[in-house]
Design a protein around this motif. Structure first.
Motif, PDB file in Angstrom:
ATOM      1  N   GLU A  36       0.825  -1.217   0.000  1.00 61.64           N
ATOM      2  CA  GLU A  36       0.000   0.000   0.000  1.00 61.64           C
ATOM      3  C   GLU A  36       0.860   1.269   0.000  1.00 61.64           C
ATOM      4  OE1 GLU A  36      -2.674  -0.285   3.270  1.00 61.64           O
ATOM      5  OE2 GLU A  36      -3.730  -2.026   2.464  1.00 61.64           O
ATOM      6  N   TYR A  92      -1.474  -5.593  -0.310  1.00 61.93           N
ATOM      7  CA  TYR A  92      -2.806  -5.888  -0.853  1.00 61.93           C
ATOM      8  C   TYR A  92      -3.023  -7.408  -0.876  1.00 61.93           C
ATOM      9  CZ  TYR A  92      -3.396  -1.053  -2.392  1.00 61.93           C
ATOM     10  OH  TYR A  92      -3.534   0.315  -2.428  1.00 61.93           O
ATOM     11  N   ALA A 101      -3.786   2.788  -6.854  1.00 57.76           N
ATOM     12  CA  ALA A 101      -5.024   2.353  -6.183  1.00 57.76           C
ATOM     13  C   ALA A 101      -6.101   1.991  -7.205  1.00 57.76           C
ATOM     14  CB  ALA A 101      -5.513   3.454  -5.255  1.00 57.76           C
ATOM     15  N   ASP A 102      -6.178   2.767  -8.326  1.00 56.13           N
ATOM     16  CA  ASP A 102      -7.163   2.457  -9.381  1.00 56.13           C
ATOM     17  C   ASP A 102      -6.814   1.136 -10.076  1.00 56.13           C
ATOM     18  OD1 ASP A 102      -8.680   4.694  -8.888  1.00 56.13           O
ATOM     19  OD2 ASP A 102      -7.588   5.958 -10.315  1.00 56.13           O
ATOM     20  N   LYS A 103      -5.504   0.915 -10.294  1.00 60.68           N
ATOM     21  CA  LYS A 103      -5.090  -0.359 -10.912  1.00 60.68           C
ATOM     22  C   LYS A 103      -5.432  -1.531 -10.004  1.00 60.68           C
ATOM     23  CE  LYS A 103      -1.374   1.176 -13.994  1.00 60.68           C
ATOM     24  NZ  LYS A 103       0.016   0.987 -14.413  1.00 60.68           N
ATOM     25  N   GLN A 104      -5.267  -1.349  -8.697  1.00 56.80           N
ATOM     26  CA  GLN A 104      -5.587  -2.415  -7.737  1.00 56.80           C
ATOM     27  C   GLN A 104      -7.075  -2.722  -7.755  1.00 56.80           C
ATOM     28  OE1 GLN A 104      -3.263  -4.142  -5.900  1.00 56.80           O
ATOM     29  NE2 GLN A 104      -4.967  -5.494  -5.339  1.00 56.80           N
ATOM     30  N   ARG A 105      -7.903  -1.668  -7.942  1.00 53.29           N
ATOM     31  CA  ARG A 105      -9.357  -1.913  -8.056  1.00 53.29           C
ATOM     32  C   ARG A 105      -9.666  -2.824  -9.224  1.00 53.29           C
ATOM     33  NH1 ARG A 105     -11.757   3.553  -9.032  1.00 53.29           N
ATOM     34  NH2 ARG A 105     -13.578   2.326  -9.669  1.00 53.29           N
ATOM     35  N   ASP A 155      -8.581  -6.306  -8.304  1.00 50.80           N
ATOM     36  CA  ASP A 155      -9.512  -6.904  -7.327  1.00 50.80           C
ATOM     37  C   ASP A 155     -10.767  -7.452  -7.997  1.00 50.80           C
ATOM     38  OD1 ASP A 155      -7.804  -6.271  -5.307  1.00 50.80           O
ATOM     39  OD2 ASP A 155      -8.886  -4.500  -4.595  1.00 50.80           O
ATOM     40  N   ALA A 156     -11.108  -6.897  -9.184  1.00 53.25           N
ATOM     41  CA  ALA A 156     -12.328  -7.342  -9.882  1.00 53.25           C
ATOM     42  C   ALA A 156     -12.068  -8.710 -10.540  1.00 53.25           C
ATOM     43  CB  ALA A 156     -12.740  -6.307 -10.913  1.00 53.25           C
ATOM     44  N   GLU A 166     -17.527  -7.357 -13.987  1.00 53.62           N
ATOM     45  CA  GLU A 166     -17.204  -6.313 -13.001  1.00 53.62           C
ATOM     46  C   GLU A 166     -15.934  -5.557 -13.389  1.00 53.62           C
ATOM     47  OE1 GLU A 166     -15.946  -5.925  -8.272  1.00 53.62           O
ATOM     48  OE2 GLU A 166     -16.519  -7.899  -9.090  1.00 53.62           O
ATOM     49  N   ARG A 167     -14.944  -6.333 -13.919  1.00 54.62           N
ATOM     50  CA  ARG A 167     -13.683  -5.726 -14.334  1.00 54.62           C
ATOM     51  C   ARG A 167     -13.893  -4.768 -15.490  1.00 54.62           C
ATOM     52  NH1 ARG A 167      -9.864 -10.129 -16.251  1.00 54.62           N
ATOM     53  NH2 ARG A 167     -10.757 -11.071 -14.376  1.00 54.62           N
ATOM     54  N   THR A 184     -15.470  -1.539 -14.277  1.00 56.07           N
ATOM     55  CA  THR A 184     -14.505  -0.701 -13.539  1.00 56.07           C
ATOM     56  C   THR A 184     -13.585   0.049 -14.497  1.00 56.07           C
ATOM     57  OG1 THR A 184     -14.543  -2.277 -11.710  1.00 56.07           O
ATOM     58  CG2 THR A 184     -12.719  -0.732 -11.749  1.00 56.07           C
TER      59      THR A 184
END
Length: 777
Positions: free
Chosen positions: A53, A66, A175-179, A182-183, A188-189, A192
């Motif tokens: 993080e 993460y 952080a946006d790449k991690q979102r 995470d999908a 969902e991916r 996003t």
């Protein structure tokens, strides 16, 4: 979607994130990370890559990593000098960390691996098409991704793989790449990434518009610069202008300066005039000087006031002892400034004798308000142009003192001191006091017009303070525009406090003396005040202390004395014989001598009025440089005494048989005013009746022909002078009773005040034996 459990070594990544199907070089230097790579190479060459993080953390704990990462295969490993390892990895699939099996010597984790299967639903297809379209838009706007890469990516049919490859090429936050990582679900991916791309495209559109606007402005500026350079070259060839024209420089300064619109317009017109003139033209220098003045004046600059009343009061008390009225007025102004944001600057006139601290008080006010301070002296100024300036048609013309002071201050709200306003005069060149009417009028000074500047300047934010020793030489129209605050002379107690707290430490410091090297007792200071100085202020007191310090310094240096103690016993050694006799009031009752009280520019004073009677023919002689008002007052007193001849038991024929001479020492000092009327009448009555006047009584008041006593001015200063002189009883007009409120309590305790309204009362109180005789009769 299929899943399976696995145990893998974990490599935490700093500032980078790896997606499935992504090939990337990584430089690994941390011991734990190298150990994890070694373990993977021994096993099946697979390792979990998860981002931490905070990229600044050197040794992250599990909570700082993460939980979703990418299982990657190590393709190549190369050890570099310095212990760093460069590794080439390719992402395979997503995985979620379920638990940490070990944290030393490397992280070993148990993960759930997600094995993607291709989804072919209408919703996924629609989202995929939208993603491809938005990615193409993003590439056009950003211009950071090569066209070949775009072609190779958009030909991929697998939606999951397509979304991961597009995400790996986006310049977005970690952080946006991690979102996106995470999908796990493909739908969902896609949603996003579509949302993130829409936001990025909007930002890039705004960037493009801003860049276009800036480029257009730059092109205009470059074009102007190019044309000016061409014009300069042509003028140089024609011999009309030297190289290094001032026009461009002045235009740049006008743009940088925050000038009001009318001032900027006037300045640009003058620049145009300057550019059309030959450089050596005489008027070019005049225009340059004018432009310099315009650009250096504080049209909008102002300092922020210190509105803390407690702090302001502390500063005022630090610098000056007493002066309660002025300090109250400053604190009232600050209180109103807190409540009302827009407030015109006050215009105060401090009137008082020399040496009471008028000029230094103005500096203290500036310090308390945290404002700039400007002082100009008006003593001897007799030309109206000194205030308003000269018109530019004159050679060597300059703005007036007011505008010069504003330039010196550098802000539009300084504390502006106009010193010695009562000492201005006038001649054929005009009246400077008339020019000051506009400066000191709160209704007009927001558009003060200087002959040189020719543009209205706002003086309404300036805190004007003027000083004067007396008000009777100030024109009434000018005096009416100012709030007059009288600063009376100091009492003996106040002088002792000022001497011990302020003057003595200041003189010690100026003469390089430590406190332990030179001490002065309070009794010695009291003796200096009583016998070596006689003044309303403290200027001579400071000079006397300076003389003591000089002699003490000489003793320390020349005679090697460690410490000098100055007491009332050895004071004579430092200051010589006393200059004044304390308790100047008469030592014994005398006939024909009465003590009066006067008010001069240097404070209050005690006068002895002498009357001598010789045989003659009724001639009345007045000497002592008396003014017209004082002479008329003596005549009024003389007429009253004649009218009361029976009451005083004087012969009715005395005017025809005697010459009367009234003299008021000191003869070299001009005197005027009606307040010595009752004193002259008392001295006259004493001489005619041969009854002595009480030595400890002093008096002041104007007399009428009928013997009524009228009020007079300067009562506080007169009472302080009487107190200094050792007088015990003071006769005052009844209507001056209200003035006693301003007298310090310690002075009132030492004096007895008798209020009189008729001359008969004065004679009863002042003449020895008169009251007894009248009672017997």
């Amino acid at each position: 979607m299929e899943t399976r459990r696995r145990s893998l070594p974990l490599l935490p990544l700093r500032g980078v994130l790896v997606f499935p199907f992504m090939v990337i070089h990584l430089d690994v230097g941390r011991e734990k990370s190298i150990a994890a790579l070694d373990q993977a190479m021994v096993a099946d060459k697979q390792i979990l890559l998860a981002s931490q993080e905070d990229a600044q953390t050197d040794d992250p704990v599990p909570e700082e990593i993460y939980s979703v990462g990418t299982i990657a295969e190590i393709k190549q490993l190369l050890k570099l000098p310095g212990g760093t390892v460069r590794v080439l990895v390719e992402g395979i699939s997503r995985a979620r960390v379920e638990k940490y099996i070990a944290v030393e010597p490397y992280y070993q984790v148990e993960v759930t691996e997600y094995l993607e299967t291709e989804e072919k639903t209408p919703e996924v297809e629609a989202l995929t098409r939208s993603l491809v379209f938005q990615f193409e838009q993003y590439v056009k706007l950003s211009k950071k991704i090569p066209a070949e890469t775009v072609v190779s990516i958009i030909t991929i049919e697998d939606a999951g793989r397509l979304s991961d490859l597009i995400a790996s090429h986006l310049t977005i936050k970690l952080a946006d790449k991690q979102r996106i990582l995470d999908a796990v679900e493909v739908r969902e991916r896609l949603e996003t990434i579509n949302g993130i791309l829409a936001k990025e495209i909007e930002i890039l559109e705004l960037e493009r518009k801003i860049n276009a606007r800036v480029r257009k402005q730059m092109e205009k500026t470059q074009k102007e610069y190019y044309l000016r350079e061409q014009l300069r070259a042509i003028q140089k060839e024609l011999g009309e202008r030297e190289e290094g024209s001032d026009g461009l420089e002045y235009r740049e300064r006008i743009e940088e300066a925050d000038l009001p619109e009318d001032v900027a317009e006037k300045a640009l017109k003058e620049v145009e005039r300057l550019e059309k003139m030959p450089a050596m033209a005489a008027e070019a220098a005049v225009v340059r000087t004018y432009l310099d003045w315009l650009l250096e004046l504080p049209w909008r600059k102002q300092t922020k006031d210190r509105l803390d009343l407690d702090q302001a009061q502390k500063i005022l008390d630090e610098d000056h002892y007493g002066l309660k009225k002025v300090k109250e007025r400053i604190l009232e102004y600050l209180a109103v400034r807190q409540l009302a944001q827009k407030l015109k600057g006050p215009i105060l006139c401090l009137v008082g004798p020399p040496g009471v601290g008028k000029t230094s008080l103005a500096k203290s006010i500036a310090r308390a308000l945290e404002r700039k301070f400007v002082r100009i002296s008006l003593g001897g100024v007799r030309d109206e142009a000194e205030i308003r300036g000269h018109r530019r048609t004159y050679v060597g013309a300059l703005p007036g003192r007011i505008i010069q002071g504003m330039r010196q201050a550098g802000s539009k709200n300084p504390v502006f001191l106009l010193d010695e306003i009562d000492k201005m005069s006038m001649d054929f060149r005009g009246d400077p006091s008339a020019a000051l009417l506009e400066v000191l009028d709160p209704e007009q000074n927001n558009v003060f017009s200087d002959h040189y500047i020719e543009i209205p300047f706002d003086l309404s934010h300036v805190f004007f303070i003027t000083t004067a020793n007396t008000t009777h030489t100030i024109p009434s129209a000018l005096l009416d525009r100012m709030e007059v605050i009288h600063l009376p002379g100091y009492t003996e107690e106040e002088k002792i406090n000022i001497g011990m707290r302020y003057l003595l430490p200041k003189q010690r410091q100026e003469h390089g003396l430590q406190k332990k090297q030179m001490t002065l007792s309070e009794n010695a200071l009291k003796k200096v005040i009583r016998e070596y100085t006689r003044e309303a202020g403290v200027r001579n007191l400071e000079r006397s202390l300076a003389a003591i310090c000089r002699k003490a310094a000489r003793e320390i240096v020349q005679e090697r004395v460690q410490r000098v103690r100055v007491t009332h016993r050895n004071l004579k050694r430092y200051l010589g014989i006393p200059r004044f006799r304390y308790g100047i009031a008469g030592q014994e009752d005398e006939v024909g001598v009465a003590t009066g009280l006067a008010w001069t520019e240097v404070g209050g004073d005690v006068l002895s009025i002498e009357v001598s009677i010789v045989p003659g023919k009724g001639k009345l002689t007045l000497t002592g440089q008396l003014g017209d008002v004082m002479r008329e007052s003596a005549q009024a007193g003389f007429s009253y005494i004649r009218s009361r001849a029976g009451y005083l038991q004087i012969s009715d024929t005395f005017p025809e048989q005697m010459d009367i001479h009234i003299h008021i020492p000191e003869g070299a000092i001009p005197k005027d005013g009606p307040s010595a009327g009752i004193t002259m009448a008392t001295a006259l009555a004493s001489a005619l009746t041969q009854k002595a006047v009480r030595a400890d009584v002093a008096m002041t008041g104007e007399i009428t022909l009928r013997g009524r006593i009228l009020p007079v001015g300067g009562v506080k200063e007169k009472i302080l002078a009487a107190h200094r002189a050792g007088v015990k009883k003071i006769l005052l007009p009844v209507e001056n009773r209200r003035d006693l409120e301003e007298i310090p309590a310690n002075v009132k305790r030492d004096l007895k005040f008798i209020f009189v309204e008729h001359m008969d009362q004065v004679l009863k109180e002042a003449l020895v034996g008169l009251a007894d005789e009248n009672n017997q009769g």
